[in-house]
Design an enzyme around this catalytic site. Structure first.
Site, short mmCIF file in Angstrom:
data_model
loop_
_atom_site.label_atom_id
_atom_site.label_comp_id
_atom_site.label_asym_id
_atom_site.label_seq_id
_atom_site.Cartn_x
_atom_site.Cartn_y
_atom_site.Cartn_z
N ASP A 72 80.15 49.21 28.52
CA ASP A 72 81.43 49.30 29.02
C ASP A 72 81.11 49.70 30.64
O ASP A 72 80.95 50.11 30.61
CB ASP A 72 82.48 49.27 27.86
N HIS B 24 89.17 49.76 29.22
CA HIS B 24 88.35 48.48 28.03
C HIS B 24 87.27 49.70 27.17
O HIS B 24 87.44 48.91 25.67
CB HIS B 24 87.78 47.68 29.19
N SER C 154 87.50 40.27 24.10
CA SER C 154 86.92 41.64 23.85
C SER C 154 87.00 42.44 22.81
O SER C 154 86.49 43.28 22.54
CB SER C 154 87.76 42.47 25.23
#
Ligand SMILES: *[C@@H]1O[C@H](CO)[C@@H](O)[C@H](O)[C@H]1NC(C)=O
Ligand SMILES: *[C@@H]1O[C@H](CO)[C@@H](O)[C@H](O)[C@H]1NC(C)=O
Ligand SMILES: *[C@@H]1O[C@H](CO)[C@@H](O)[C@H](O)[C@H]1NC(C)=O
Ligand SMILES: *[C@@H]1O[C@H](CO)[C@@H](O)[C@H](O)[C@H]1NC(C)=O
Ligand SMILES: *[C@@H]1O[C@H](CO)[C@@H](O)[C@H](O)[C@H]1NC(C)=O
Ligand SMILES: *[C@@H]1O[C@H](CO)[C@@H](O)[C@H](O)[C@H]1NC(C)=O
Length: 856
Positions: free
Chosen positions: A233, A271, A446
């Site tokens: 990520d 994220h 996600s």
């Protein structure tokens, strides 16, 4: 023979690679990188080493490519000085001296001896030792942090198209069940004191009991101890008090900035931390708690800047003996227009992880299904999510329905909770200047994938011996039906309920762990590949063409396939507009897999030039009988004109993957020899991972810029986060049905009118505010000047010239303030401000262009 020889050749270099524990720092601005696939040959033995090859090509050796045994990374200074200024600038391949030298080997006299330093070999041996040489391109990979919603992204979708008409009635809402205080009981049993735990409905849902992961039984057996999940990520805030204790530095690496630890450095690098928090937030007094609070998380940072295929390949296998599960919430763009698969090195790395990762049991690659639902994107158009080697997870909102952004396809294995219906996922966030930062607005697919990664960590704790296929079997057994009234559910021939929206259902953690405990390992994999069948039939507008293939008992037995798991089907279809094609596969007993459903925004004219779809819907069904492929055209009547042929169904092939009937005959799938698909010259990772496919402006700068232009889930979700009427309720693949012309669109003119009006109003408002700002500045200038000068200058132009730069600056500020005001920045729930990390962008990354110089 190949292997022992090669081991001898490579031993020295493996040793060298082992010395350099972490990958070398890349210098993409000044150098070109190349990957050479080496092979040992009988007659030359170990006379040619990768280092010799590199030197013969005028390059230098960097290291082995990740965990790929015979692939070596070389680098050479960019030949053009101008190109050396930027990471993305490249010299044409024809002008690249290394590639030129390699090409010239083809014409070389093979007998001639050539000396590299004091080491001399024949040209024959030198050329035979290199199977392929490929120059690396650097590309940005897409986080699934963007929800592709045409209504909110006029720059990507200038022409809004009406939603696919609904074919069924509205589904029933579930009435809220009177609550026992489930959360308090759970917190008491498991000693959870995290302040946000009461908000984490996905763990224990008080309002809609049962709409959660069902953790209680699972936590009695496992908390993830001894299992590491790697987040591929944009980094992890590894010293966050919620994550520090579970962070695994050994399995972590930063491929963007080439540092050992994956620190989030860009303003929107949040994220990975949010996903990691969903998995492994510890029980403490900070934020909430993760699904597997005693598992460990590592971070492999690749999404914060452009990287090469070699880097992505290395990332997918990074630390793959200690990292058991890879959680991947990224992939090709979800814009409903692209169709792309990992190829070459990246495909090899996935397979390498499957065969060699986790001591040979296989890395578990968990992928987010994609956020392109609103633009009709489907996970079968994405080669990462439709690979048999990945576990693809869709999203379910707190009411148990499909959120409008979650992509549908027959490659979804299961689903898990995420944002929608006004609810979002509460999790850990990147710390700003203060500690203890959490977020209340994580979402998209996600957020669903890491929950499954976390549940798999629980399963692996009780059964570390599960292979990658056992994990898939367990997910299928332990998923439960949600939205039972949804018309897309079909009972398969094997007796499972399957939906293209939810896969086999929502994963139930307690069932997963208890099934894992009693699970018998499945036999090794076996497969049957049907040779390509040529159909060569024209597809008339709005009609369909069927082609069948009959599988006999002998075929299956000869292929040693005992029971069926994945089915892949490759199609060659020419068509004037790819988005108008629908492809359906019927199993021999009527199980219907929709492989491709029409996509409104896909105008590609290349059709399906050998594209491979995957379906899980035939899992465990009897494969003997007649399989039917149905290819149909869905061009709208008004667009068909005088067309006599909308497309051409050229051919298809079918592969059945399953468990071996007799394990002693099983063999590993030999990559790439066993596949027609991979023997075609496919060299690069998805081209849509290139930023160029996104809205303009982005070629100049990477993440910071894109986060401003594109709507992030934190911004887009709250405003339009309810079920899209008519769209969320249709049966996947029953769209643009020619028999049902344009029904049910009554609400459309209203909604599009509304959004147009909203845009006009917003524009008027902006203009008015700008004018006001300008006027106020003018007044301020006048006031200041009048204080200083006693009188207002007579010359209007002088005023103009004087305050123009100031006005520019302030008007820019105004616009950004407005943007943020519209963006509903209600991100943080803790007492602290979660400003972005203060670390400046690393100097060797592309930075944003300087603001334009003021005009005069
Ligand atoms: C459940 O109990 C907790 C702790 O006592 C309390 O904060 C929460 O409001 C209760 N929730 C409901 C729905 O009663
Ligand atoms: C935040 O946490 C880190 C590590 O846990 C600690 O070193 C630091 O002092 C804390 N900062 C503040 C402002 O509390
Ligand atoms: C099918 O078509 C392809 C491409 O035109 C051709 O190469 C192949 O030989 C054909 N196969 C058969 C069985 O006719
Ligand atoms: C194709 O096959 C399907 C399933 O057997 C059937 O429903 C459909 O009518 C067939 N279409 C044509 C054109 O034969
Ligand atoms: C299509 O058909 C119409 C009338 O049938 C004719 O006037 C027109 O020229 C045709 N267009 C083309 C492109 O053939
Ligand atoms: C598998 O094949 C081997 C070798 O032919 C044979 O000895 C064995 O009995 C077979 N096992 C099964 C389950 O059929």
């Amino acid at each position: 023979m190949r292997f022992p020889l090669w081991i001898a050749v490579g031993a020295l270099w493996l040793a060298a690679a082992a010395l350099a524990e972490t990958p070398a720092k890349r210098t993409y601005d000044s150098h070109h990188y190349y990957v050479a696939e080496m092979q040992a040959t009988q007659s030359c033995g170990d006379t040619v080493s990768p280092k010799h090859v590199a030197r013969a090509l005028g390059a230098e050796i960097v290291e082995r490519v990740g965990e790929l045994n015979d692939h070596w990374l070389f680098k050479a200074l960019k030949s053009d000085k101008l190109a050396r200024r930027s990471v993305l600038a490249e010299v044409d391949e024809q002008d690249d001296p290394v590639l030129q030298r390699y090409a010239s080997w083809k014409h070389a006299n093979l007998e001639r001896r050539t000396c590299i330093g004091d080491h001399c070999v024949s040209m024959g041996c030198l050329t035979a030792s290199v199977r392929t040489l490929e120059r690396q391109k650097v590309r940005q990979r897409h986080k699934r942090s963007v929800i592709y919603d045409p209504k909110a992204m006029r720059d990507v979708y200038p022409n809004l198209l009406p939603p696919i008409p609904a074919t069924e009635a509205w589904m029933k809402e579930r009435a809220p069940v009177p609550a026992r205080n489930w959360t308090a009981e759970f917190a008491e049993t498991f000693q959870v004191r995290d302040p946000l735990f009461y908000k984490q409905w996905h763990l224990v849902n008080n309002e809609l009991p049962g709409h959660d992961l069902h953790l209680d039984g699972a936590w009695k057996a496992a908390t993830g101890k001894g299992v590491t999940v790697s987040l591929i990520d944009d980094g992890i805030d590894y010293s966050h008090p919620d994550l520090a204790a579970n962070f695994d530095a050994k399995g972590s690496y930063d491929f963007n900035d080439h540092r050992e630890l994956p620190e989030p450095r860009l303003a929107d690098d949040m994220h990975g931390t949010r996903c990691a928090g969903e998995i492994a937030s510890i029980k403490n007094d900070v934020c909430g708690v993760g699904v597997a609070p005693e598992s460990r998380v590592s971070g492999v940072r690749i999404l914060s800047g452009p990287i090469s295929d070699a880097d992505e390949a290395a990332a997918l296998n990074y630390g793959y003996q200690t990292n058991s599960i890879y959680s991947c919430s990224w992939g090709p763009s979800d814009n409903g227009q692209s169709m792309d698969a990992p190829k070459g090195l990246v495909a090899k790395a996935l397979l390498n992880g499957i065969y060699n990762g986790r001591q040979g049991r296989g890395s578990l690659f968990v992928f987010a299904g994609g956020n392109g639902g609103a633009s009709d994107d489907q996970c079968n158009f994405d080669g990462y999510t439709n690979s048999i080697y990945t576990i693809t997870i869709a999203a379910v909102d707190s009411q148990g329905h499909r959120p409008y952004y979650s992509e549908m396809c027959s490659a979804i294995i299961a689903s898990s909770w995420s944002s929608g219906k006004g609810e979002m996922i509460y999790t850990t966030n990147v710390r700003g200047e203060f500690n203890r930062t959490c977020t209340s607005s994580h979402g998209g697919t996600s957020a669903a994938a890491p929950l499954v990664a976390g549940m798999l960590a629980l399963a692996l704790e009780v059964r570390p011996d599960l292979t990658w296929r056992d994990a898939q079997h367990l997910l299928i057994k332990s998923s439960t039906v949600t939205s039972p009234d949804d018309p897309d559910w079909q009972r398969t021939a094997a007796g499972y309920m399957y939906s293209h929206k939810f896969g086999f259902g929502v994963v139930d953690a307690t069932r997963l762990v208890s099934e894992a405990k009693k699970h018998t390992l499945v036999p090794p994999q076996a497969w049957y590949e049907m040779p390509r069948k040529n159909v060569s039939q024209s597809i008339p507008p709005q009609q369909s063409v069927n082609s069948t293939f009959t599988i006999t008992r002998e075929m299956i037995e000869q292929a040693n396939v005992g029971s069926l798991e994945h089915v892949t089907a490759t199609f060659w279809i020419r068509h004037h507009r790819r988005g108008n094609v629908k492809v359906v596969l019927y199993g021999p007993h009527g199980t219907k897999s929709v492989l491709a459903s029409p996509r409104r925004y896909d105008s590609d004219t290349n059709g399906f030039p050998g594209w491979t779809f995957m379906t899980l819907k035939h899992w465990d069904e009897e494969p003997v009988g007649t399989w039917t492929a149905e290819v149909s055209d869905h061009t709208k009547a008004e667009d068909t004109g005088n067309m006599t042929e909308a497309g051409h169904f050229e051919g298809w092939s079918l592969s059945l993957w399953g468990a071996a009937k007799n394990a002693s005959f099983a063999r590993p799938w030999n990559f790439p020899k066993d596949s027609e698909e991979y023997t075609m010259q496919l060299s690069a990772a998805p081209s849509t991972t290139v930023l160029g496919s996104l809205p303009a402006q982005q070629s100049t700068s990477i993440s910071a810029e894109s986060s401003r232009i594109l709507v992030k889930p934190t911004h887009a979700l709250p405003t339009d986060h309810f079920q899209d009427p008519g769209e969320a309720n249709h049966v996947f693949g029953q769209s643009y049905s020619p028999q049902k012309p344009e029904a049910d669109t009554a609400y459309l003119p209203w909604s599009s009118q509304l959004s147009t009006m909203a845009y006009i109003l917003a524009a008027i408002l902006i203009v008015a505010l700008l004018a006001l700002a300008a006027y106020m500045l003018f007044l301020r200038y006048q006031a200041r000047n009048s204080g200083r000068y006693q009188h207002v200058p007579a010359d209007d132009e002088a005023i103009q010239l004087n305050w123009q730069p100031g006005q520019r600056g302030s008007s820019q500020l105004q616009t950004r303030d407005l943007y943020d005001a519209f963006a509903l920045d209600d991100d943080e729930v803790d007492e602290d401000e979660a400003s972005a990390p203060t670390t400046p962008v690393d100097s060797d990354k592309p930075t944003q262009d300087a603001p334009p110089a003021p005009e005069t």
